[in-house]
Each structure stands twice: as C-alpha cells, then as structure tokens.
Write a protein that holds these residues in place. Sequence first.
Motif, PDB file in Angstrom:
ATOM      1  N   TRP A   1       0.915  -0.924  -0.434  1.00  0.00           N
ATOM      2  CA  TRP A   1      -0.271  -0.160  -0.087  1.00  0.00           C
ATOM      3  C   TRP A   1       0.899   1.312  -0.137  1.00  0.00           C
ATOM      4  O   TRP A   1       1.948   1.290   0.462  1.00  0.00           O
ATOM      5  CB  TRP A   1      -0.852   0.536   1.243  1.00  0.00           C
ATOM      6  CG  TRP A   1      -1.319  -1.452   1.076  1.00  0.00           C
ATOM      7  CD1 TRP A   1      -1.744  -2.020   0.826  1.00  0.00           C
ATOM      8  CD2 TRP A   1      -2.833  -1.298   1.968  1.00  0.00           C
ATOM      9  NE1 TRP A   1      -3.141  -2.654   0.634  1.00  0.00           N
ATOM     10  CE2 TRP A   1      -3.969  -2.385   1.800  1.00  0.00           C
ATOM     11  CE3 TRP A   1      -2.790  -0.445   3.289  1.00  0.00           C
ATOM     12  CZ2 TRP A   1      -4.800  -2.622   2.392  1.00  0.00           C
ATOM     13  CZ3 TRP A   1      -4.547  -0.748   4.389  1.00  0.00           C
ATOM     14  CH2 TRP A   1      -4.590  -2.049   3.926  1.00  0.00           C
TER      15      TRP A   1
ATOM     16  N   PHE B   1     -11.039  -7.725  -0.080  1.00  0.00           N
ATOM     17  CA  PHE B   1     -10.544  -5.779   0.996  1.00  0.00           C
ATOM     18  C   PHE B   1     -12.017  -5.936   0.377  1.00  0.00           C
ATOM     19  O   PHE B   1     -12.531  -4.971  -0.265  1.00  0.00           O
ATOM     20  CB  PHE B   1      -9.451  -5.478   0.239  1.00  0.00           C
ATOM     21  CG  PHE B   1      -8.985  -4.502   1.778  1.00  0.00           C
ATOM     22  CD1 PHE B   1      -8.564  -4.856   2.997  1.00  0.00           C
ATOM     23  CD2 PHE B   1      -9.084  -3.182   1.170  1.00  0.00           C
ATOM     24  CE1 PHE B   1      -7.851  -4.479   3.219  1.00  0.00           C
ATOM     25  CE2 PHE B   1      -8.672  -2.052   1.648  1.00  0.00           C
ATOM     26  CZ  PHE B   1      -8.690  -2.374   3.476  1.00  0.00           C
TER      27      PHE B   1
ATOM     28  N   LYS C   1     -13.712  -3.791   6.105  1.00  0.00           N
ATOM     29  CA  LYS C   1     -11.778  -4.891   6.245  1.00  0.00           C
ATOM     30  C   LYS C   1     -10.981  -3.093   6.168  1.00  0.00           C
ATOM     31  O   LYS C   1     -10.361  -3.423   7.227  1.00  0.00           O
ATOM     32  CB  LYS C   1     -11.115  -5.705   5.112  1.00  0.00           C
ATOM     33  CG  LYS C   1     -12.262  -6.546   5.694  1.00  0.00           C
ATOM     34  CD  LYS C   1     -11.486  -8.073   4.951  1.00  0.00           C
ATOM     35  CE  LYS C   1     -12.274  -9.289   5.225  1.00  0.00           C
ATOM     36  NZ  LYS C   1     -11.040 -10.651   4.409  1.00  0.00           N
TER      37      LYS C   1
ATOM     38  N   ASP D   1     -11.808  -1.402   9.552  1.00  0.00           N
ATOM     39  CA  ASP D   1     -10.847  -1.632  10.430  1.00  0.00           C
ATOM     40  C   ASP D   1      -9.621  -1.569  10.242  1.00  0.00           C
ATOM     41  O   ASP D   1      -8.793  -1.138  11.585  1.00  0.00           O
ATOM     42  CB  ASP D   1     -11.204  -3.161  10.693  1.00  0.00           C
ATOM     43  CG  ASP D   1     -10.437  -3.951  12.021  1.00  0.00           C
ATOM     44  OD1 ASP D   1     -10.147  -4.174  13.501  1.00  0.00           O
ATOM     45  OD2 ASP D   1      -9.683  -5.225  12.058  1.00  0.00           O
ATOM     46  N   LYS D   2      -9.104  -2.192   9.308  1.00  0.00           N
ATOM     47  CA  LYS D   2      -7.337  -2.089   9.131  1.00  0.00           C
ATOM     48  C   LYS D   2      -6.907  -0.308   9.008  1.00  0.00           C
ATOM     49  O   LYS D   2      -5.831  -0.224  10.038  1.00  0.00           O
ATOM     50  CB  LYS D   2      -7.212  -2.149   7.607  1.00  0.00           C
ATOM     51  CG  LYS D   2      -5.833  -2.127   6.982  1.00  0.00           C
ATOM     52  CD  LYS D   2      -4.722  -3.879   7.525  1.00  0.00           C
ATOM     53  CE  LYS D   2      -3.587  -4.346   7.433  1.00  0.00           C
ATOM     54  NZ  LYS D   2      -3.071  -5.254   8.096  1.00  0.00           N
TER      55      LYS D   2
END
Length: 232
Positions: free
Chosen positions: A2, A204, A208, A211-212
Amino acid sequence: MWCIGTITGEYLANLEDVLDVYAQPAEAGVVRLCFDERPCQLLDHVRTPLPPKPNAPAKEHQEYLRQGVCNVLLAYNLDTGQRHLQVTTTKTKADYAQFMDWLVQTHYPDASKIKLVQDNYATHSYGAFYEHLPLDTARDLRHRLEFHFTPKHGSWLNMAEIEFSALSRQCLDRRIGTQQRLEEEALCWQTKRNAAAVKVNWSFTTEKARDKLKNRYAELFKKTDETKLSDH
C-alpha cells in the motif's frame, strides 16, 4: 504494498466507493470494469542473443538499444474474468477516448451501464469524449460509463493494476524492440488469460478498510471535531 499517504475525507470517500463497487452483486445489463494504462519502454538487442543450451539459459549482451515508448491500455471485467487491451504510440485524451469507444462498441454494445474503476489521471474524463469523438458518441459514452475514481496514492485499489503485474511478469519481462511485437505478445497473453477466464480474488472490503485503517479514520474525525469546536 500500500501507499496511502495523508488520509482525507476525499481519500476515504473514493476508497469506500471503489470497494462498494467490488462488493456489489452482478446485475443484469450492468458491466463492472477496472481500467488502467501504463507506458512500456521498447528495448532492442545490440547483438543477437546466444540461444539456450542444455542446463543453460539464453545469453544476451548487457547493452541494449532504446527504441522509444509505447502505451498499453487495459480494461478488466471483474465479473467474467475477461480483459481487453490495446497498444498505442501515445498516452493522450484522444487515445483514452478512442479506447473507451472501441471497448464499449466492440465488447459491450448492449450494456445499459458500465461501472468503470480508474485513477483520476487528467485524461480520464468525460471531456475527453467530447473533445475527440462525434457528439452523439460522446453523449452516449457519458450516459453509459459511470466513473469511480481510486483515491490519490490508491492505485492498489484498482484490479487492473493486478492484471498489469501479471502482464509484466508473464509477457513483458524481456527485451521487446518494436511496438508491433509488443502488441502481438500482449494480445497473445490476453487470449490465453481470457480462455482460462482468470479472475482476481478480491477480499478487501469497506468493513475491513475501516478496521485496518481505524487509526487513520480516528485521526480524521478528531480533526473534524476540533474544527467544529473552534467554530463555536
């Protein structure tokens, strides 16, 4: 990997918009595509490579000739596992508009709507259609193509990036000296991959992401709360 950078409201809005497109079930008459384009350098041999021998790979001279750059445009259908590509000499609004016209007319003439995930590169606009296509064609594309932009530094959200990675590893990992040869190789790769209907296994989701990136969300909301307090 990322590359997120600074989290803004615009970033989160685009991130969740793209993930929501991916999470939607397939709809009759609606096509979901991911699009990207990238330049490819043309490199030719200075000397003819030595052919491979038993237990030894082919050998090529370390020097090479730069033969310019071409551009690969690629659209990936996340519902059918089909990809459609073209190779152009330039990377302009005209190339983008003509590719989209070809894509729709050749592969999806009956689609009532096409949800298109792409980055916000300057040429990726409805204006490109009006500047380089007949008026009726531009209007039709504007109504049928629904743009969904990945956020800045969010190219990892585009499934077309995964397809380009596969193309680079499986097809373009060697010296190719002409645009014609590169196009032939890329189209051959496309045919084989389409025949197998290879799909991207995307897991993904917006949930998510929340949360991530919960700390990033919290930082943004904290700034929003502080701004509201300062206004009172």
